[in-house]
Design a protein around this motif. Sequence first.
Motif, PDB file in Angstrom:
ATOM      1  N   GLU A 161      47.483  39.620  30.406  1.00 22.29           N
ATOM      2  CA  GLU A 161      46.562  40.768  30.416  1.00 22.29           C
ATOM      3  C   GLU A 161      45.109  40.295  30.286  1.00 22.29           C
ATOM      4  OE1 GLU A 161      49.487  40.725  28.556  1.00 22.29           O
ATOM      5  OE2 GLU A 161      50.381  41.884  30.207  1.00 22.29           O
ATOM      6  N   ASP A 162      44.901  39.254  29.450  1.00 23.27           N
ATOM      7  CA  ASP A 162      43.547  38.687  29.318  1.00 23.27           C
ATOM      8  C   ASP A 162      43.044  38.198  30.676  1.00 23.27           C
ATOM      9  OD1 ASP A 162      43.562  39.074  26.579  1.00 23.27           O
ATOM     10  OD2 ASP A 162      44.345  37.074  26.149  1.00 23.27           O
ATOM     11  N   ILE A 163      43.947  37.519  31.390  1.00 15.27           N
ATOM     12  CA  ILE A 163      43.578  36.976  32.699  1.00 15.27           C
ATOM     13  C   ILE A 163      43.191  38.115  33.643  1.00 15.27           C
ATOM     14  CG2 ILE A 163      44.419  35.708  34.742  1.00 15.27           C
ATOM     15  CD1 ILE A 163      44.434  33.716  32.576  1.00 15.27           C
ATOM     16  N   GLN A 164      44.001  39.177  33.641  1.00 13.57           N
ATOM     17  CA  GLN A 164      43.691  40.332  34.503  1.00 13.57           C
ATOM     18  C   GLN A 164      42.347  40.947  34.144  1.00 13.57           C
ATOM     19  OE1 GLN A 164      44.776  41.258  37.216  1.00 13.57           O
ATOM     20  NE2 GLN A 164      46.966  40.883  37.450  1.00 13.57           N
ATOM     21  N   ASN A 165      42.075  40.998  32.838  1.00  8.53           N
ATOM     22  CA  ASN A 165      40.809  41.550  32.391  1.00  8.53           C
ATOM     23  C   ASN A 165      39.629  40.690  32.840  1.00  8.53           C
ATOM     24  OD1 ASN A 165      39.007  43.212  30.923  1.00  8.53           O
ATOM     25  ND2 ASN A 165      39.056  41.744  29.222  1.00  8.53           N
ATOM     26  N   LEU A 166      39.781  39.358  32.706  1.00  3.61           N
ATOM     27  CA  LEU A 166      38.716  38.451  33.157  1.00  3.61           C
ATOM     28  C   LEU A 166      38.491  38.598  34.654  1.00  3.61           C
ATOM     29  CD1 LEU A 166      39.619  35.135  31.256  1.00  3.61           C
ATOM     30  CD2 LEU A 166      37.657  36.626  30.814  1.00  3.61           C
ATOM     31  N   ALA A 167      39.601  38.708  35.393  1.00  3.44           N
ATOM     32  CA  ALA A 167      39.504  38.839  36.844  1.00  3.44           C
ATOM     33  C   ALA A 167      38.767  40.120  37.230  1.00  3.44           C
ATOM     34  CB  ALA A 167      40.894  38.805  37.470  1.00  3.44           C
ATOM     35  N   ASN A 168      39.023  41.192  36.483  1.00  3.19           N
ATOM     36  CA  ASN A 168      38.299  42.444  36.746  1.00  3.19           C
ATOM     37  C   ASN A 168      36.811  42.287  36.483  1.00  3.19           C
ATOM     38  OD1 ASN A 168      40.343  44.079  37.649  1.00  3.19           O
ATOM     39  ND2 ASN A 168      40.941  44.744  35.588  1.00  3.19           N
ATOM     40  N   LEU A 169      36.494  41.635  35.350  1.00  5.81           N
ATOM     41  CA  LEU A 169      35.084  41.404  35.027  1.00  5.81           C
ATOM     42  C   LEU A 169      34.403  40.557  36.103  1.00  5.81           C
ATOM     43  CD1 LEU A 169      35.373  40.572  31.203  1.00  5.81           C
ATOM     44  CD2 LEU A 169      34.282  42.593  32.197  1.00  5.81           C
ATOM     45  N   ALA A 170      35.152  39.582  36.644  1.00  8.96           N
ATOM     46  CA  ALA A 170      34.591  38.660  37.632  1.00  8.96           C
ATOM     47  C   ALA A 170      34.728  39.188  39.056  1.00  8.96           C
ATOM     48  CB  ALA A 170      35.254  37.296  37.505  1.00  8.96           C
ATOM     49  N   ARG A 171      35.250  40.431  39.183  1.00  6.26           N
ATOM     50  CA  ARG A 171      35.381  41.046  40.507  1.00  6.26           C
ATOM     51  C   ARG A 171      36.229  40.211  41.471  1.00  6.26           C
ATOM     52  NH1 ARG A 171      33.844  45.095  38.181  1.00  6.26           N
ATOM     53  NH2 ARG A 171      31.858  46.166  38.481  1.00  6.26           N
ATOM     54  N   ILE A 172      37.370  39.729  40.971  1.00  8.14           N
ATOM     55  CA  ILE A 172      38.314  39.014  41.826  1.00  8.14           C
ATOM     56  C   ILE A 172      39.679  39.669  41.674  1.00  8.14           C
ATOM     57  CG2 ILE A 172      39.430  36.796  42.341  1.00  8.14           C
ATOM     58  CD1 ILE A 172      37.105  35.381  41.013  1.00  8.14           C
ATOM     59  N   GLU A 173      40.262  40.062  42.777  1.00 10.93           N
ATOM     60  CA  GLU A 173      41.612  40.627  42.722  1.00 10.93           C
ATOM     61  C   GLU A 173      42.611  39.499  42.472  1.00 10.93           C
ATOM     62  OE1 GLU A 173      43.146  43.831  45.684  1.00 10.93           O
ATOM     63  OE2 GLU A 173      43.949  41.901  46.335  1.00 10.93           O
ATOM     64  N   ILE A 174      43.519  39.726  41.554  1.00 10.27           N
ATOM     65  CA  ILE A 174      44.493  38.693  41.229  1.00 10.27           C
ATOM     66  C   ILE A 174      45.880  39.315  41.166  1.00 10.27           C
ATOM     67  CG2 ILE A 174      45.301  37.485  39.141  1.00 10.27           C
ATOM     68  CD1 ILE A 174      42.688  36.061  39.067  1.00 10.27           C
ATOM     69  N   SER A 175      46.839  38.647  41.830  1.00  3.74           N
ATOM     70  CA  SER A 175      48.192  39.207  41.860  1.00  3.74           C
ATOM     71  C   SER A 175      48.911  38.887  40.551  1.00  3.74           C
ATOM     72  CB  SER A 175      48.970  38.614  43.032  1.00  3.74           C
ATOM     73  OG  SER A 175      49.244  37.260  42.768  1.00  3.74           O
ATOM     74  N   GLU A 176      50.002  39.624  40.316  1.00  8.38           N
ATOM     75  CA  GLU A 176      50.832  39.414  39.125  1.00  8.38           C
ATOM     76  C   GLU A 176      51.239  37.940  38.994  1.00  8.38           C
ATOM     77  OE1 GLU A 176      52.838  41.479  36.579  1.00  8.38           O
ATOM     78  OE2 GLU A 176      50.793  42.254  36.806  1.00  8.38           O
ATOM     79  N   THR A 177      51.778  37.398  40.099  1.00  5.41           N
ATOM     80  CA  THR A 177      52.260  36.004  40.043  1.00  5.41           C
ATOM     81  C   THR A 177      51.121  35.027  39.771  1.00  5.41           C
ATOM     82  OG1 THR A 177      52.554  36.482  42.379  1.00  5.41           O
ATOM     83  CG2 THR A 177      54.435  35.501  41.233  1.00  5.41           C
ATOM     84  N   GLU A 178      49.988  35.292  40.395  1.00  6.19           N
ATOM     85  CA  GLU A 178      48.883  34.358  40.170  1.00  6.19           C
ATOM     86  C   GLU A 178      48.434  34.403  38.716  1.00  6.19           C
ATOM     87  OE1 GLU A 178      45.343  34.723  42.558  1.00  6.19           O
ATOM     88  OE2 GLU A 178      44.678  32.737  41.947  1.00  6.19           O
ATOM     89  N   ALA A 179      48.375  35.617  38.156  1.00 13.31           N
ATOM     90  CA  ALA A 179      47.988  35.741  36.750  1.00 13.31           C
ATOM     91  C   ALA A 179      48.965  34.965  35.873  1.00 13.31           C
ATOM     92  CB  ALA A 179      47.958  37.213  36.349  1.00 13.31           C
ATOM     93  N   GLU A 180      50.241  35.057  36.201  1.00 15.55           N
ATOM     94  CA  GLU A 180      51.253  34.321  35.432  1.00 15.55           C
ATOM     95  C   GLU A 180      51.039  32.812  35.535  1.00 15.55           C
ATOM     96  OE1 GLU A 180      55.405  35.458  36.370  1.00 15.55           O
ATOM     97  OE2 GLU A 180      54.695  37.458  35.775  1.00 15.55           O
TER      98      GLU A 180
END
Lengths: 477, 92
Positions: free
Chosen positions: B5-24
């Motif tokens: 979830e932290d990774i998803q949050n960082l990705a949102n802040l950085a304006r980069i779409e990230i898939s579930e698998t990539e976040a994992e």
Amino acid sequence: MRIDISTLTISEARKKLDAKEFSSVDLAKVYLDEIKKKNGEINAYLEIYDDVLEQAKEADESIAKGEIFPMTGIPISLKDNILISGRTVTSASKILEGYIAPYDATVIEKLKSQKTVFLGRTNMDEFAMGGSTENSAYGVTKNPTDLSRVSGGSSGGSVASVSMNGALASLGSDTGGSIREPSSFCGVVGLKPTYGGVSRYGLMAMGSSLDVIGPITKTVSDSEILFNAIRGQDKMDSTTYSESTYPKIKNSKNKNLTVGVPYHILEKGLSIEAKKVFDESIEKLKNLGFEVRDIKLPNIEYSLAVYYIIVPAEVSSNLARFDGIKYGLHAEDGKDLLDDYLKTRRQGFGREVRRRILIGTYVLSAGYHDAYYNKALALRQKISYDFTKALSEVDLIVTPTTPGTAFKIGEKANDPLSLYLEDVFTVPANIVGIPAISLPSGFVTEDGKDLPLGIQFMAPHNREDWLFEVGKKFLGE
Amino acid sequence: MISKEDIQNLANLARIEISETEAENLVPEIDSILGYVGQIKDAIGNSERVIPKLRNVMRGDVVSNSPDEYKEALLNNAPAREGDYLKVKKIL
């Protein structure tokens, strides 16, 4: 006449061009032929310019008129992150596909005024992030001395272009070792100038407090020629310095320079073979008359950690400009503006770039800013203080350039941290801002191949002259 | 430990779409890097912040090029333009 480019240097070429033994057009043709033969396999160049011979013809006209500068008619290659007006520049990233530079970088303007011939743009790790050129969106650049190995990075294409005799010299950029590490891996001379010694105007920004453009050449004398052609204060980059910023107090003319070795950092990480090559180089320095002393750099062990906080932080800020609106790639399938940003940046940036942006966002975010970024800045200052102190006791600091020889392609692809550790000897010079040069120092035989290895000299700010002095003696120039 | 979830949050802040698998996949990678750079927390003593010798200095905000000198070159680099404007999707 036949031109032997395998041993040709800028200084030799200068003499022969001026004596009309061959023309700049002749010379450019030989290089274009060599590139055609070798580039398919090595992938040093991303593009060969289509007007090389016209540029060379102009240089010949200058020479005929006696308008001759050190770089007139000399064919060089350019790292793909240096802007050259009207030509494609991409930082080897998909996000800048089709981007045409609207102006010349200051270094280009200076070299154009000397009628330098630009052969093409070279491959690199995307936005200069990496130490192997495996992070390029356009394939890896292979090491010309062993095609199963990486050329190093991030200026891998620039270094390989010189090493494979596909250019007489090249311009790279160095943020944490991106000129010196590949130079060590491919057996050439790579100089990282003092921070602010060469203008960054027109260099695509990665870590703005660390980035510097520098020459990649076959000899130290050539490094000096190209460095002198691009250096100097520039009103377009306020971090460039004047001669009075770092006054040259001590003169070495009447004494031998003393060399300090921080032996305490060589105890771990260095391969046995690399240590042997390094010890032999130290013996050589002693035989050349240099006094060698053991020195201590108490906080140097933190350099790499400091570097991998500051760089991602600056990366996440610098790369915010790539939004799919102003230039380059634009993802077609976004439902609104925000979605366009998200999708463009996902499709346009490679894995390592995305990773660094996320880490940078983390270390700069509220709650972590003090523990990471501010602490790193404080330590950066302590490391600088250690170096200033050491460089008041000795004139130069010497270490290996890299912990070992070029590694196999793919070997470190799934372990970003192990790749970061390759920079352990090179990042301190960037953190402190001092100049450093990597020179070929020997070979290690692996799998029946002689792989080159480099030695690194560091000097006080604005003392590139000392690096050239020790370098020429070391290589017998 | 950083979470998905932290990774998803960082990705949102950085304006980069990230898939579930990539976040994992990014969790162990970023964790090991943060673990490594985290060693600076053990470094003792703080030093006073000094202003570095070389730093950014803003130039005066004055026009230094002739009108339209760079206009076409800049606008032509944009993926979508309409006349002399950059074209973007609706914001609201």
